[in-house]
Design an enzyme around this catalytic site. Structure first.
Site, short mmCIF file in Angstrom:
data_model
loop_
_atom_site.label_atom_id
_atom_site.label_comp_id
_atom_site.label_asym_id
_atom_site.label_seq_id
_atom_site.Cartn_x
_atom_site.Cartn_y
_atom_site.Cartn_z
N GLU A 208 49.67 79.91 97.53
CA GLU A 208 50.92 80.33 98.15
C GLU A 208 50.78 81.12 99.45
O GLU A 208 51.59 80.94 100.36
CB GLU A 208 51.72 81.20 97.17
N ARG B 243 58.86 90.50 93.59
CA ARG B 243 57.79 90.14 94.53
C ARG B 243 58.27 90.34 95.97
O ARG B 243 57.49 90.77 96.83
CB ARG B 243 57.29 88.71 94.30
N ALA C 155 51.93 81.58 90.75
CA ALA C 155 51.46 82.83 91.34
C ALA C 155 50.08 82.66 91.97
O ALA C 155 49.33 83.64 92.11
CB ALA C 155 51.46 83.96 90.31
N ARG D 197 56.83 78.27 96.15
CA ARG D 197 55.62 78.72 96.87
C ARG D 197 55.82 80.04 97.64
O ARG D 197 56.48 80.07 98.68
CB ARG D 197 55.19 77.61 97.83
N GLN E 163 54.85 72.48 85.51
CA GLN E 163 53.82 73.49 85.76
C GLN E 163 53.62 74.36 84.53
O GLN E 163 52.76 75.22 84.52
CB GLN E 163 54.26 74.40 86.93
N PHE F 114 55.36 72.94 93.47
CA PHE F 114 55.76 73.96 94.46
C PHE F 114 56.66 75.03 93.87
O PHE F 114 57.47 75.62 94.58
CB PHE F 114 56.42 73.29 95.68
N GLU G 276 58.22 75.14 87.49
CA GLU G 276 57.74 76.27 86.70
C GLU G 276 58.71 76.52 85.54
O GLU G 276 58.29 76.59 84.39
CB GLU G 276 57.60 77.53 87.58
#
Ligand code: MTE
Ligand code: HPA
Ligand code: MOS
Length: 777
Positions: free
Chosen positions: A728, A325, A526, A357, A212, A243, A247
Site C-alpha cells: 500500500e 488510520r 494492511a 489500498r 481477501q 485492492f 476485504e
C-alpha cells in the site's frame, strides 16, 4: 533472465532464494490464460446462477415488493428475500449494521433487496429487473459535508490530541486555514466480485470465492445459513485484484450464493456484472477536511488542527479503522508538536465505503501535504525545503502524535538521495525558465515524501498461520493464510520456504488459500500479507528442517563441528552431501514427521482506542517521489513527463515484484488524484458505474520516463528477512503528481496565490483552479 538483486544480500554464503528477483509464481499461467480464477472453475452439473435485485431509491421505505413477475420469468428456479434467511441477515465485518438483503428500508441506490436464481446468468439478470417495488421516499444525505452538518455518523467521531493546540496556534506568527475535498475511488479490480457455493453432505458448503478474507467469508456464510463454521469451507486460489475491495465486501456475494445453495442443495454461482459491482459495493472514502495550521517565518509548523469527515456510506463496514488510520497518518513524515486531529465517519445514503489500498493513510497524509504546499507558497519557498524542515528527527522530535517513538527514520537520507538522483534543483530552474517563456503550457514539479505504518491498526489481526508438507519424493506443498491478488505473496512465501529448506523454487508448490487448511486467518490486507504469512511459513519450514537436521546427525554424525546446512537442493552434514529427497525418504521410513504448521504474531503492538495512543505499528516504510508535469492552461489537459520514485522495501524479498508494486501503486494513486471521478446524480444514483464514464489510468498515462528504485535499507525490526511491506505505501507517491499539477497552476499567478485545487484534479477541476488563480492574482 537478468535478475535484479536486492540492495543488500543477507550473507554471502546464504542460499539466495530470498532477496532475488523472481518471476511471479503464476506468471506463465497468467500469460497463457491458464490461471484459474473463480469463474474459470469447471461448473458442476446442475449449477444455477444468481442475480441481485437492487434498490432504485437512495433512502426509502419499501411499501410493497411484488416478485411474482420475477418468479415467472424464463429459467427462474427460486427467488429469495431476507425473510428466507435462516441465520442472520448480516454481512458487516465489525458492527452488524449491514443487511445482506434489505428489510423494509433501503439505504442507497444499488442496495440488494432480493436474489433470483435461474438456469443461466443472463436469465437471472433479466428476471431481477422485473420486480415491482413501490417505495415511500425518505430524506437522504449524500455528501460528507451534509452528514457533518446533520451530525449523522455511523460511529462516534474520534479525536487525537497532543500538546496544547490552541495555545500554540495563538502564538504562531502565521496561519493557513481552509477546506479541501478529496474524492473517493473505485477499486476496479479486473475480476469482479464472485462466489460459487457448492453444497456438500450433511448441510456443509464449499464456497469458492474471490476474496481477501476467506475466514470472514466462512463466518458470514455460516451465520447466514445457521451452521457452525466447521461446515463451511472457503477457498480462493487467486483474485484478479482486490485492492481492499474484497476485504469485507466479498461477503455479500459469498453469503448470497451460500444462502441459495444451502436452500436449493444445488451449486449456485453469483457473479457481479461490472455495473452492478460498482453500484453495489463500497469504494475508497472521499474526505472533506477543514484545517487550520500555525507556523513560523521559516515554515516550521507550530500547531495543526484538522477535522476530517469521511463519506462512510450507509453502514460502518471498515470505516472506523479507516478513519483511525487516516488520523494516524495525518502527520505523514512530519513532527507535529501540538495537534488536534479529528475524524467523523459521515453516514450517507451511498455505498458503504471500505478498504482501498492505503486504507485511509493516503487520505490522512494528503491533507498535511496540501497544508505544507500552502505554507511554502505563502513564504515564497521551495516546498521541499519546508517539508525537510518539518521532517521527524532521528533522536528528538521523533514521537508521533499517538505516542509511538519512531526508531527507523530514514526520510532525510532517502529524500536527499532522490533529490540528487532526480536532479530536482536543476529541474526546478528549468521548469521556471520554461514557464517564463511559455504562456499556455505550464510545467510543474513536486517532491513528496511518505511514511506509512505497517501492521493492522487492530492489534489482534496481526497473526498468521501456515502449513507446509514435505512429501516422500522431496517435493514441498505450501499453504498459508494469505491470499494472492496479483501482489506476489505466494511467490514471496515460496521463496521463504525454499530458502529455509535450501531448495529450488521448482521443488515447491503453493495451494489455494483454504479455511480447512489454515484456520482463523486475518484478511490479506494492511500490506502485512508477506510479513505475517512469510514468518508463519518460515516457522513451519524451520520445524521440518530441524527435524531433518536432527535425523541427519543421527545418520551421518556431526564430528566436523559444523551445523547441518540446507542449500543447493542438498543437505550438508558432517562432510556428506545428501540430496534432499534422499534424506526425506530415509526420514519417512524412520517415522520422522515431514510436515508442520507454523504461526506468527507480530510482537510489541498495542493500541488504546479510547486515548488513540499506543504502539500500533511494527515499523514504518518510507519513500519519496518527484513528478514533473505539463499542463495546458486552456484545456486543462496535462501529462506526466517524468516520475522518479524511491521506496524503502527494507531488504526486499523480491525486488522485481516490489518494483512492480511501486509502479502499480503509483499509477493507481495517480488515477485517484486525477482522472477517477465518482459522480452521483441528484437522486443519489452513481452514474459512473462502468469504464465508459469512470477513467482509470491506461498505459498511455504512464510517464515515458519512469524511474523506480528501491532504497538500500534493512528493517530494524526482525521482520521476515528484514524486508518491509510494499503493497500500500507507494500509493502515496503520486501525491507528487497532484502537487506538480498544483505547482503548474500556481505559476499562472506567479506563485502568489494558493490554487484552490481539489482532488481528483480532472481537466475541469484544473481549469476551475486556474480561473480562480487568475481572478485572485
Ligand atoms: N497488487 C495487486 N497486483 N493486486 C491487488 O489487489 N492489493 C493491494 C496491494 N497490492 C493489490 C496489490 C493492497 S490493498 C494490499 S493491502 C496489499 O497488496 C496486500 O498484499 P500484501 O500484504 O501481501 O502485500
Ligand atoms: N488495513 C486493512 N484492514 C484493516 C486494517 C488496516 O489497517 N485494520 C483493520 N482492518
Ligand atoms: Mo489493503 S486496503 O489493506 O486490502
Amino acid at each position: 533472465m537478468n535478475q535484479p538483486v536486492a540492495p543488500t544480500v543477507i550473507t554471502e554464503a546464504a542460499w539466495k532464494a530470498v532477496g532475488v528477483g523472481r518471476k511471479h509464481e503464476s506468471a506463465e499461467l497468467h500469460v497463457l490464460g491458464q490461471a484459474t480464477y473463480t469463474d474459470d472453475i469447471p461448473e458442476l452439473h446442475g449449477t444455477l446462477h444468481g442475480a441481485l435485485g437492487l434498490s432504485s431509491k437512495a433512502h426509502a421505505r419499501i411499501t410493497a415488493m411484488d416478485l411474482a413477475p420475477v418468479r415467472s420469468a424464463p429459467g427462474v428456479v427460486a427467488v429469495y428475500t431476507a425473510a428466507d434467511i435462516v441465520g442472520t441477515n448480516d454481512c458487516g465485518p465489525i458492527i452488524h449494521d449491514d443487511p445482506i438483503w434489505a428489510v423494509e428500508e433501503v439505504m442507497y441506490v444499488g442496495q440488494p433487496m432480493f436474489m433470483v436464481v435461474a438456469d443461466t446468468h443472463d436469465n437471472a439478470r433479466r428476471a431481477a429487473r422485473r420486480a415491482l417495488v413501490t417505495y415511500e421516499e425518505l430524506p437522504a444525505i449524500f455528501t460528507p459535508q451534509e452528514a457533518k452538518a446533520a451530525g449523522a455518523y455511523v460511529l462516534p467521531p474520534m479525536q487525537l490530541k497532543r500538546g496544547d493546540y490552541q495555545a500554540a496556534f495563538e502564538k504562531a506568527p502565521h496561519v493557513v486555514k481552509g477546506q479541501l475535498f478529496v474524492g473517493g475511488q473505485e477499486q476496479f479490480y479486473l475480476e469482479g466480485q464472485i462466489a460459487y457455493a457448492i453444497p456438500k453432505e450433511d448441510d456443509a458448503l464449499l464456497v469458492q470465492c474471490s476474496t481477501q478474507h476467506p475466514s470472514e467469508m466462512q463466518h458470514v456464510v455460516a451465520h447466514a445459513i445457521g451452521v457452525h463454521s466447521h461446515k463451511v469451507q472457503v477457498e480462493c486460489r487467486r483474485m484478479g485484484g482486490g485492492f481492499g475491495g474484497k476485504e469485507s465486501q466479498s461477503a455479500l456475494w459469498a453469503a448470497s450464493a451460500g444462502i441459495a445453495a444451502s436452500k436449493l442443495r444445488r451449486p449456485v454461482k453469483l457473479r457481479a456484472d461490472r455495473d452492478d459491482d460498482m453500484l453495489v459495493t463500497g469504494k475508497r472514502h472521499c474526505f472533506y477536511y477543514e484545517y487550520e495550521v500555525g507556523y513560523d517565518g521559516d515554515g516550521k509548523i507550530l500547531a495543526a488542527r484538522v477535522d476530517m469527515t469521511l463519506r462512510a456510506g450507509f453502514s460502518a463496514d471498515l470505516s472506523g479503522p479507516v478513519a483511525t488510520r487516516a488520523v494516524c497518518h495525518f502527520d505523514n513524515a512530519y513532527y507535529l508538536s501540538d495537534v488536534d486531529i479529528r475524524a467523523g465517519c459521515g453516514k450517507t445514503n451511498t455505498q458503504s465505503n471500505t478498504a482501498f489500498r492505503g486504507f485511509g493513510g493516503p487520505q490522512g497524509a494528503i491533507a498535511i501535504e496540501y497544508i505544507i504546499d500552502e505554507i511554502a507558497r505563502n513564504l515564497g519557498r521551495d516546498a521541499l525545503d519546508i517539508r525537510r524542515l518539518n521532517f521527524y528527527g532521528k533522536t528528538e522530535r521523533n514521537v508521533t502524535p499517538y505516542g509511538q517513538e519512531i526508531v527507523d527514520n530514514v526520510i532525510e537520507a532517502l529524500t536527499a538521495e532522490l533529490e540528487q538522483s532526480s536532479d530536482y534543483r536543476a529541474r526546478r530552474q528549468a521548469v521556471e525558465a520554461f514557464n517564463a517563456a511559455s504562456p499556455v503550457l505550464k510545467k510543474g514539479l513536486a517532491l513528496t515524501p511518505l511514511k506509512f505504518g505497517i501492521a493492522f491498526n487492530v492489534t489482534h489481526l496481526n497473526q498468521a498461520g501456515a502449513l507446509v508438507h514435505v512429501y516422500v519424493d522431496g517435493s514441498v506443498l505450501v499453504n498459508h493464510g494469505g491470499t494472492e491478488m496479483g501482489q506476489g505473496i505466494n511467490t514471496k512465501v515460496l521463496q521463504v520456504v525454499a530458502h529455509e529448506l535450501g531448495l529450488d523454487m521448482s521443488q515447491l508448490r503453493i495451494m489455494a488459500t483454504d479455511t480447512s487448511k489454515v484456520a482463523n486467518t486475518s484478511a490479506t490486507a494492511a500490506s502485512t500479507g508477506a510479513d505475517l504469512n512469510g514468518k508463519a511459513a518460515q516457522d513451519a519450514a524451520r520445524q521440518i528442517r530441524e527435524r531433518l537436521a536432527a535425523y541427519a546427525v543421527k545418520l551421518y554424525g556431526d564430528e566436523d563441528g559444523q551445523p547441518v546446512r540446507f542449500f543447493d537442493n542438498h543437505v550438508h552434514v558432517n562432510g556428506h552431501k545428501v540430496a534432499f529427497p534422499e534424506l526425506v525418504q530415509k526420514a519417512y521410513l524412520a517415522r520422522v514427521q515431514l510436515w508442520s504448521d507454523g504461526f506468527y504474531a507480530t510482537p510489541g503492538l498495542h493500541w488504546d482506542p479510547k486515548t488513540m495512543s499506543g504502539h500500533p505499528f511494527s515499523y514504518y516504510a518510507y519513500g519519496a517521489a518527484v513528478s514533473e508535469v505539463v499542463v495546458d492552461t486552456l484545456t486543462g489537459e496535462w501529462k506526466l513527463l517524468r516520475a522518479d520514485a524511491l521506496y524503502d522495501a527494507g531488504r526486499s524479498l523480491n525486488p522485481a515484484i516490489d518494483i512492480g508494486q511501486v509502479e502499480g501503486a503509483f499509477i493507481q494513486g495517480m488515477g485517484w488524484l486525477t482522472t477517477e471521478q465518482l459522480w452521483w446524480n441528484p437522486a443519489g444514483k452513481l452514474m459512473t458505474h462502468a469504464p465508459s464514464t469512470y477513467k482509470i489510468p491506461g498505459i498511455s498515462d504512464c510517464p515515458e520516463d519512469f524511474r523506480v528504485k528501491l532504497f538500500d535499507n534493512s528493517n530494524v525490526e526482525d521482520s521476515i528477512h528484514r524486508s518491509k511491506a510494499v503493497g500500500e505505501p507507494p500509493l502515496l507517491l503520486p501525491f507528487s503528481v497532484f502537487f506538480a499539477i498544483r505547482d503548474a497552476i500556481s505559476s499562472v499567478g506567479g506563485h502568489k496565490v494558493n490554487p484552490p485545487l481539489h482532488a481528483p484534479a480532472t481537466s475541469e477541476e484544473i481549469l476551475r483552479a486556474i480561473s480562480a488563480v487568475e481572478m485572485a492574482a
